[in-house]
Design a protein around this motif. Structure first.
Motif, PDB file in Angstrom:
ATOM      1  N   ALA A  33       0.813  -1.217   0.000  1.00 33.20           N
ATOM      2  CA  ALA A  33       0.000   0.000   0.000  1.00 33.20           C
ATOM      3  C   ALA A  33       0.848   1.269   0.000  1.00 33.20           C
ATOM      4  O   ALA A  33       0.325   2.358  -0.152  1.00 33.20           O
ATOM      5  N   ARG A  34       2.158   1.115   0.167  1.00 36.39           N
ATOM      6  CA  ARG A  34       3.051   2.284   0.183  1.00 36.39           C
ATOM      7  C   ARG A  34       3.473   2.723  -1.214  1.00 36.39           C
ATOM      8  O   ARG A  34       4.114   3.753  -1.366  1.00 36.39           O
ATOM      9  N   VAL A  35       3.118   1.960  -2.228  1.00 36.14           N
ATOM     10  CA  VAL A  35       3.579   2.247  -3.578  1.00 36.14           C
ATOM     11  C   VAL A  35       3.102   3.646  -4.004  1.00 36.14           C
ATOM     12  O   VAL A  35       1.978   4.039  -3.733  1.00 36.14           O
ATOM     13  N   GLN A  36       3.993   4.389  -4.637  1.00 40.84           N
ATOM     14  CA  GLN A  36       3.674   5.721  -5.126  1.00 40.84           C
ATOM     15  C   GLN A  36       2.701   5.627  -6.295  1.00 40.84           C
ATOM     16  O   GLN A  36       2.739   4.674  -7.077  1.00 40.84           O
ATOM     17  N   ASN A  37       1.840   6.613  -6.440  1.00 32.02           N
ATOM     18  CA  ASN A  37       0.852   6.618  -7.513  1.00 32.02           C
ATOM     19  C   ASN A  37       1.507   6.514  -8.890  1.00 32.02           C
ATOM     20  O   ASN A  37       1.004   5.805  -9.765  1.00 32.02           O
ATOM     21  N   GLN A  38       2.636   7.187  -9.102  1.00 33.75           N
ATOM     22  CA  GLN A  38       3.330   7.149 -10.398  1.00 33.75           C
ATOM     23  C   GLN A  38       3.728   5.711 -10.747  1.00 33.75           C
ATOM     24  O   GLN A  38       3.522   5.253 -11.862  1.00 33.75           O
ATOM     25  N   ALA A  39       4.309   5.019  -9.780  1.00 37.21           N
ATOM     26  CA  ALA A  39       4.738   3.640 -10.007  1.00 37.21           C
ATOM     27  C   ALA A  39       3.529   2.732 -10.232  1.00 37.21           C
ATOM     28  O   ALA A  39       3.559   1.837 -11.085  1.00 37.21           O
TER      29      ALA A  39
END
Length: 170
Positions: A33-39
């Motif tokens: 859930a920590r993944v950045q929106n861009q990635a």
């Protein structure tokens, strides 16, 4: 895939249709859930704004319930894992509600599942030590609740632990 979903702050259900991209988003988010929106947008082949809009829609629909850190229970001092099966003396609506209220107030109990079968509830409990669990079981389960009986299994090792659902795998 069409799902009935209840929003966290809503009392009514809404219908939401999930496509393959939604399923990919849910699968990726439940794993990290920590993944950045861009990635995330790159992972699911969307623009960042479209990705963010979809994630907000999934949250608003209540499909993403929480985003939490899952702690290593042993390393933070709770190595004892116990699975307890509980049978109530009576299964009236009032007795079940009272039991559920009591369970919600006990932080040692991580999970409580009402089940069909020989027992009424299955509890997942964490403790710092076996004596601590024994004291908890005697004080909070044995004496404080209206139980017919309960039994406990001490987990010796865990082969698999995940919170991830098999999204898109069925």
């Amino acid at each position: 895939m069409q799902l009935m979903s209840r929003g966290l702050r809503q009392t009514s259900y809404m219908t939401i249709t999930l496509d393959a991209t939604d399923l990919k988003l849910l699968d990726a988010l439940q794993r990290d859930a920590r993944v950045q929106n861009q990635a995330m947008a790159r992972t699911v082949a969307l623009s960042p704004s479209a990705c963010l809009k979809r994630v907000k829609r999934l949250r608003a629909a209540g499909l993403i319930r929480d985003e939490v850190a899952i702690l290593d229970a042993e390393r933070v001092g709770f190595p004892v894992l116990v699975i307890s099966r509980v049978t109530l003396k009576t299964t009236t609506r009032e007795a079940i509600s009272a039991f559920e209220r009591r369970v919600r107030a006990l932080p040692e109990i991580q999970q409580c599942h009402c089940v069909a079968g020989e027992t009424d509830f299955v509890l997942v409990i964490r403790a710092r030590s076996l004596p601590e669990y024994q004291e908890f079981a005697l004080r909070q389960l044995g004496e404080a609740l209206e139980l017919r009986n309960y039994s406990s299994d001490i987990v010796l090792s865990t082969t698999k632990f995940t919170t991830a659902l098999a999204i898109g795998k069925v």
